[in-house]
Design an enzyme around this catalytic site. Sequence first.
Site, PDB file in Angstrom:
ATOM      1  N   THR A  40       0.831  -1.205   0.000  1.00  0.00           N
ATOM      2  CA  THR A  40       0.000   0.000   0.000  1.00  0.00           C
ATOM      3  C   THR A  40       0.864   1.254   0.000  1.00  0.00           C
ATOM      4  O   THR A  40       0.562   2.239  -0.690  1.00  0.00           O
ATOM      5  CB  THR A  40      -0.933   0.006   1.218  1.00  0.00           C
ATOM      6  OG1 THR A  40      -1.777  -1.141   1.165  1.00  0.00           O
ATOM      7  CG2 THR A  40      -1.779   1.265   1.254  1.00  0.00           C
ATOM      8  N   HIS A  43       2.036   1.870  -3.436  1.00  0.00           N
ATOM      9  CA  HIS A  43       0.978   2.503  -4.232  1.00  0.00           C
ATOM     10  C   HIS A  43       0.933   4.011  -3.954  1.00  0.00           C
ATOM     11  O   HIS A  43       0.783   4.822  -4.878  1.00  0.00           O
ATOM     12  CB  HIS A  43      -0.379   1.882  -3.902  1.00  0.00           C
ATOM     13  CG  HIS A  43      -0.599   0.534  -4.512  1.00  0.00           C
ATOM     14  ND1 HIS A  43      -0.735   0.339  -5.866  1.00  0.00           N
ATOM     15  CD2 HIS A  43      -0.709  -0.694  -3.945  1.00  0.00           C
ATOM     16  CE1 HIS A  43      -0.915  -0.947  -6.112  1.00  0.00           C
ATOM     17  NE2 HIS A  43      -0.900  -1.596  -4.956  1.00  0.00           N
TER      18      HIS A  43
END
EC number: 1.1.1.103
Length: 341
Positions: A40, A43
């Site tokens: 994450t 990202h």
Amino acid sequence: MKALSKLKAEEGIWMTDVPLPALGHNDIMIKIRKAAICGTDVHIYNWDTWSQKTIPVPMVVGHEYVGEVVAVGQEVRGFRIGDRVSGEGHITCGHCRNCRAGRTHLCRNTIGVGVNRQGAFAEYLVIPAFNAFKIPDNIPDALAAIFDPFGNAVHTALSFDLVGEDVLVSGAGPIGIMAAAVCRHVGARHVVITDVNDYRLDLARKMGVTRAVNVSRESLPEVMQALGMSEGFDVGLEMSGAPPAFHTMLDTMNHGGKIAMLGIPPGDMAIDWNQVIFKGLLIKGIYGREMFETWYKMAALIQSGLDLTPIITHQYAIDDFQKGFDVMRSGHSGKVILNWS
């Protein structure tokens, strides 16, 4: 205090100074020792479509960590200064139907540490005491720092009975590899993991999988035949989010098989529902960790001999955070840890 923040709506992450977080009546303050980089966080670094829709800027990111309690709110019970803790990164409302029923991992109002509120890539983190988990003395800091993703793996792997079963894991990222290791540890017969990344397949072999299969070069049905599997996989763990991997999983599941899905597809995904219907497959979506049963299982698995140390491939001082993000983005790493102390 020092913190890694998403300061601009563009690719990158930056070291900055931010105010010390405020301590509420029901909160604890944690001095971070180690923090791990999650997919994450990559990202968010890349500033992809999901990040642009989700992350307010500026934001201190990070949600995988271990640290020491340095302050407790006046209403807190069960924690004291000096406790070594990690914590659940999903902060739940406590008022919705699922929260009131004890199914807090299904809270519809979840707020994410390092996503919707200040995260753990900082010298100090404040979270509700309810979210903190004491780390047993015989579990080292490096393993405690990856309890969050390990929890994803445990939640997914332990969704179904594994004893004596043949398991297919699609996706050899760190979570997929840890899930495969859990399957072996609790008594699965054959654990086969698939990917197209040779580095991570080699890492999976170090973690004890039966077969690590590069599906760009090898035929999964031929691997199954070599293992003497004539009827298909009993359990599937979909960790990749890649539609072709899920299609292959459906093709190779036994009748009555069970699939747990943690991987997030990039968009709408068409599948052959005839396979689901006529094979009588059960598909379960997985999100986060069960609070806090998964956390107790994590600690117990490590204490009972599950060795996760090979999955930690790189550690850097926090001032070298860019090296950590670079190696994570390369795909040639397992878990990457940033040391704050």
